[in-house]
Design an enzyme around this catalytic site. Structure first.
Site, PDB file in Angstrom:
ATOM      1  N   TRP A  42       0.829  -1.210   0.000  1.00 26.40           N
ATOM      2  CA  TRP A  42       0.000   0.000   0.000  1.00 26.40           C
ATOM      3  C   TRP A  42       0.856   1.250   0.000  1.00 26.40           C
ATOM      4  O   TRP A  42       0.556   2.228  -0.693  1.00 26.40           O
ATOM      5  CB  TRP A  42      -0.977  -0.005   1.168  1.00 26.40           C
ATOM      6  CG  TRP A  42      -1.984  -1.107   1.056  1.00 26.40           C
ATOM      7  CD1 TRP A  42      -2.178  -2.134   1.935  1.00 26.40           C
ATOM      8  CD2 TRP A  42      -2.927  -1.322  -0.015  1.00 26.40           C
ATOM      9  NE1 TRP A  42      -3.171  -2.957   1.479  1.00 26.40           N
ATOM     10  CE2 TRP A  42      -3.647  -2.495   0.291  1.00 26.40           C
ATOM     11  CE3 TRP A  42      -3.220  -0.642  -1.196  1.00 26.40           C
ATOM     12  CZ2 TRP A  42      -4.651  -2.992  -0.532  1.00 26.40           C
ATOM     13  CZ3 TRP A  42      -4.214  -1.141  -2.032  1.00 26.40           C
ATOM     14  CH2 TRP A  42      -4.914  -2.314  -1.688  1.00 26.40           C
TER      15      TRP A  42
ATOM     16  N   ASP B 254      -1.313   6.601   6.351  1.00 27.45           N
ATOM     17  CA  ASP B 254      -2.429   5.716   6.012  1.00 27.45           C
ATOM     18  C   ASP B 254      -2.646   4.804   7.212  1.00 27.45           C
ATOM     19  O   ASP B 254      -1.789   3.980   7.536  1.00 27.45           O
ATOM     20  CB  ASP B 254      -2.050   4.913   4.762  1.00 27.45           C
ATOM     21  CG  ASP B 254      -3.108   3.884   4.360  1.00 27.45           C
ATOM     22  OD1 ASP B 254      -4.100   3.712   5.095  1.00 27.45           O
ATOM     23  OD2 ASP B 254      -2.915   3.249   3.299  1.00 27.45           O
TER      24      ASP B 254
ATOM     25  N   LYS C  90     -11.868  -1.559   6.884  1.00 25.62           N
ATOM     26  CA  LYS C  90     -11.001  -2.464   7.624  1.00 25.62           C
ATOM     27  C   LYS C  90     -11.442  -2.535   9.086  1.00 25.62           C
ATOM     28  O   LYS C  90     -11.762  -3.580   9.601  1.00 25.62           O
ATOM     29  CB  LYS C  90      -9.537  -2.018   7.537  1.00 25.62           C
ATOM     30  CG  LYS C  90      -9.022  -1.840   6.113  1.00 25.62           C
ATOM     31  CD  LYS C  90      -8.742  -3.154   5.409  1.00 25.62           C
ATOM     32  CE  LYS C  90      -8.652  -3.044   3.904  1.00 25.62           C
ATOM     33  NZ  LYS C  90      -7.561  -2.243   3.380  1.00 25.62           N
TER      34      LYS C  90
HETATM   35  C1  PLP Z   1      -7.034  -1.892   2.094  1.00 25.72           C
HETATM   36  C2  PLP Z   1      -5.997  -0.852   2.202  1.00 25.72           C
HETATM   37  C3  PLP Z   1      -5.864   0.156   1.239  1.00 25.72           C
HETATM   38  C4  PLP Z   1      -6.738   0.233   0.014  1.00 25.72           C
HETATM   39  O1  PLP Z   1      -7.979   0.674   0.380  1.00 25.72           O
HETATM   40  P1  PLP Z   1      -9.145   0.994  -0.681  1.00 25.72           P
HETATM   41  O2  PLP Z   1     -10.158   1.653   0.186  1.00 25.72           O
HETATM   42  O3  PLP Z   1      -9.582  -0.303  -1.262  1.00 25.72           O
HETATM   43  O4  PLP Z   1      -8.591   1.918  -1.711  1.00 25.72           O
HETATM   44  C5  PLP Z   1      -4.902   1.125   1.438  1.00 25.72           C
HETATM   45  N1  PLP Z   1      -4.104   1.103   2.517  1.00 25.72           N
HETATM   46  C6  PLP Z   1      -4.200   0.139   3.450  1.00 25.72           C
HETATM   47  C7  PLP Z   1      -3.283   0.171   4.630  1.00 25.72           C
HETATM   48  C8  PLP Z   1      -5.137  -0.853   3.323  1.00 25.72           C
HETATM   49  O5  PLP Z   1      -5.225  -1.817   4.262  1.00 25.72           O
END
Ligand code: PLP
Length: 362
Positions: free
Chosen positions: A101, A171, A195
């Site tokens: 990511w 993130d 998540k």
């Molecule tokens: C799942 C995830 C993403 C991607 O998320 P989307 O909402 O599908 O774009 C980005 N960063 C992390 C840490 C993730 O776990």
């Protein structure tokens, strides 16, 4: 009705109380005669829903007044572009690459300016967090970027990097609200809700006000400017209204159980049950450096592909589902987010013990 223990990395398990409440309110939300899904986002009722959700989130994280909370769409992946478009005024940023990511965010940023790699753990399949003690932070970097919890690889930053005064952008998709954090250490923290918070479709961005300006890169679409959404209280256009309503219920659930200190305690207890077993098992073992282990995503392997596949299949038949590891790592991964009850982890460990016994004939 039968519920399983769902170890999916995302979309993921939600608190049963929240789902039951939402079910009870589905046809008639508190006397309005309609579902929240059918309601105008400009109605008084929805204003109450989004304002309460924001206030509860502010209370949970002790968000200071000079930070805005934005409820956006487009997933965490849209932020990979939105961040450089809004922040890269000097066209330079530093990225710490700790997984897929972070790497995707870094690759996207290269479309807009110079994105340096300040550190990386790709040499060992992202199984650790790089040494942060002498990071090469660019003097003219607009920000420093991390992915705080690495969903696929199961590592987590236990301390934040020293960004030499540059805004830290994080993130936090897969560790959002799993423990208390000091919001003042970040310029932006953001994540997709699917998540650890709510349904897919909501992206939450917590951003320091001085980072919200008109000075975005030329050509930045209106919808991809933080200012557009900040000025409109996340109601510039139709927001992901039903998703925000569910996120609000999760915030209230967290508050009622005692807030993020209590959540952290529970998460540590749950993770310990699984990691202690992994450290003592003769069949299963964890795949990342111990000091960098995530409380949320726990990858593990037997070292034998066939035994892994059989384990996943037998676990599924016993109501322990979505344990297959990410395709880039293989093996298994148990995501044990906030809403995974302790009994779920205990049941998983009991099942692993039984499997180990059966395979090793002990
Ligand atoms: C799942 C995830 C993403 C991607 O998320 P989307 O909402 O599908 O774009 C980005 N960063 C992390 C840490 C993730 O776990």
């Amino acid at each position: 009705m039968k519920r399983v223990y769902n170890f999916s990395a995302g979309p993921a398990v939600l608190p049963e109380e929240v789902l039951k409440e939402a079910a009870a309110e589905m046809l008639d939300y508190r006397g309005t005669g309609m579902s929240v899904m059918e309601m105008s986002h400009r109605s008084k009722t929805f204003a109450g829903i989004i304002q309460t959700a924001e206030q509860d989130l502010r209370d949970l994280l002790a968000i200071p007044d000079n930070y805005k909370v934005l409820f956006l769409q487009g997933g965490a992946s849209t932020q990979f572009a939105m961040i450089p478009m809004n922040l890269m005024r000097r066209k330079k940023a530093d990225y710490i690459i700790t997984g897929q990511w972070a790497k995707k965010a870094w690759q996207e940023a290269q479309k807009y300016g110079k994105a340096n790699v300040a550190a990386s753990s790709e040499d060992k399949t992202f199984s650790y967090i790089p040494d942060l003690s002498n990071l090469a932070i660019s003097e003219d970097a607009d920000y420093v970027y991390i992915c705080e919890n690495n969903t696929i690889y199961g590592t987590k930053f236990k301390t934040l990097p020293d960004t030499k005064g540059k805004p830290l952008v994080a993130d936090v998709s897969s560790c959002f609200l799993s423990e208390p954090v000091d919001v003042t250490k970040y310029g932006i923290l953001y994540g997709g809700a699917q998540k650890n918070i709510g349904p897919a479709g909501v992206t939450i961005v917590i951003i320091r006000e001085d980072l919200i300006t008109e000075e975005v890169l030329p050509g930045t679409p209106t919808m991809l400017r933080y200012k557009t959404h900040a000025d409109a209280g996340s109601l510039y256009n139709t927001p992901p209204a039903y998703g925000i309503y569910i996120c609000g219920k999760v915030f209230r659930w967290l508050k009622n159980l005692g807030g993020l200190e209590e959540m952290k305690k529970r998460n540590e207890e749950k993770a310990k049950i699984l990691y202690d077993y992994l450290d003592s098992s003769s069949l299963f073992h964890g795949t990342v450096k111990k000091k960098d282990r995530s409380l949320m995503n726990v990858p593990f392997v037997t070292g034998d592909k066939d035994l892994d596949a059989r384990f996943i299949q037998e676990a599924e038949a016993s109501g322990l589902v979505n344990l297959k590891g990410h395709r880039s790592v293989g093996g298994m991964r148990a995501s044990i987010y906030n809403a995974m009850p302790r009994e779920g982890v205990e049941t998983l460990v009991d099942f692993m013990k039984k499997y180990e016994k059966e395979i090793l004939n002990v």
